[in-house]
Design a protein around this motif. Structure first.
Motif, PDB file in Angstrom:
ATOM      1  N   ALA A 166       5.902  -1.276   6.964  1.00  0.00           N
ATOM      2  CA  ALA A 166       5.547  -1.047   5.545  1.00  0.00           C
ATOM      3  C   ALA A 166       6.025   0.267   5.008  1.00  0.00           C
ATOM      4  O   ALA A 166       6.201   0.347   3.875  1.00  0.00           O
ATOM      5  N   SER A 167       6.252   1.114   5.890  1.00  0.00           N
ATOM      6  CA  SER A 167       6.724   2.476   5.456  1.00  0.00           C
ATOM      7  C   SER A 167       8.273   2.236   4.836  1.00  0.00           C
ATOM      8  O   SER A 167       8.618   3.152   3.901  1.00  0.00           O
ATOM      9  N   TYR A 168       8.751   1.343   5.261  1.00  0.00           N
ATOM     10  CA  TYR A 168      10.202   1.131   4.663  1.00  0.00           C
ATOM     11  C   TYR A 168      10.153   0.365   3.413  1.00  0.00           C
ATOM     12  O   TYR A 168      11.181  -0.046   2.664  1.00  0.00           O
ATOM     13  N   GLU A 169       9.193  -0.036   2.984  1.00  0.00           N
ATOM     14  CA  GLU A 169       8.773  -0.733   1.537  1.00  0.00           C
ATOM     15  C   GLU A 169       9.534  -1.912   1.426  1.00  0.00           C
ATOM     16  O   GLU A 169       9.616  -2.793   2.344  1.00  0.00           O
ATOM     17  N   HIS A 170      10.298  -1.945   0.145  1.00  0.00           N
ATOM     18  CA  HIS A 170      11.123  -3.275  -0.051  1.00  0.00           C
ATOM     19  C   HIS A 170      12.167  -3.526   1.005  1.00  0.00           C
ATOM     20  O   HIS A 170      12.731  -4.544   1.165  1.00  0.00           O
ATOM     21  N   ASN A 171      12.446  -2.552   1.958  1.00  0.00           N
ATOM     22  CA  ASN A 171      13.470  -2.858   2.984  1.00  0.00           C
ATOM     23  C   ASN A 171      12.724  -2.941   4.134  1.00  0.00           C
ATOM     24  O   ASN A 171      13.277  -2.794   5.420  1.00  0.00           O
TER      25      ASN A 171
END
Length: 207
Positions: A166-171
């Motif tokens: 989740a820390s990479y958000e949209h990626n």
């Protein structure tokens, strides 16, 4: 004149290049043999290099963020094409419906996500905000559905287990696809299934 061993003719006024003669008999046969693992490793290296060069084509930009969360170099460091076939996100026992649903969250091109709907309809984001139909609070996207939407219940443990992803958000899809952690990929699929089951509008949008 004819170059020795080549059959190439040259004019008498041209300078004859130096030709180094050799015999195939003198070559060690082991030098011409590659194992399947070596060939696979070299192929994966080529795929890695090519994917890193075109990383922009598989990344997603958050239209509501001023600056990206991660640099292109950080995203390129995730690339590991060998993880795709060797640690598959989906195994053969998974049904077609579940496979398709999991891939919807990976590529994001699906009517269950309002950001895709707005993009498909060419809506002006300055005047039309792609609110999530579940929580009606934040912009909708695969990342929002999986990790942000408060209307989806009983997913806290799964979200916590995927906090690094989740820390990479949209990626986040890059961290999933290129991971060699099979447990992480199974957890992701479990989260997708729970999100879909807990979404009020999923069936209406996709029929």
């Amino acid at each position: 004149e004819e170059l020795r061993g080549t059959g190439i003719h040259t004019g008498s006024q041209r300078r004859q290049p130096q030709v180094r003669s050799f015999s195939f008999i003198s070559i060690d046969p082991n030098q011409l043999v590659y194992t399947k693992d070596e060939i696979d490793s070299y192929s994966m290296k080529l795929w890695d290099d090519n994917t890193r060069n075109f990383i922009a084509t598989i990344t997603r930009r958050d239209p509501f963020a001023v600056t990206p969360v991660h640099s292109g170099e950080q995203l390129r460091s995730l690339v590991d094409c060998g993880a795709v076939p060797n640690c598959s996100l989906l195994n053969r026992s998974v049904s077609r419906i579940k496979s398709s649903t999991a891939l919807d969250f990976i590529h994001g091109h699906c009517l269950r996500f309002q950001d895709f709907v707005y993009s498909y309809l060419n809506c002006d984001r300055a005047t039309n905000f792609p609110h999530c139909l579940e929580c009606a609070r934040l912009p909708d996207s695969p990342f929002h559905k999986l990790f942000e939407c408060e209307a989806i219940e009983d997913v806290t443990d799964l979200r916590d287990a995927l906090s690094e992803v989740a820390s990479y958000e949209h990626n986040f899809h890059l961290a999933i696809l290129f991971s060699r952690d099979i447990r992480m990929k199974r957890t992701f699929c479990d989260l997708v299934n729970k999100v879909v089951r807990g979404s009020m509008f999923a069936d209406e949008l996709l029929t």
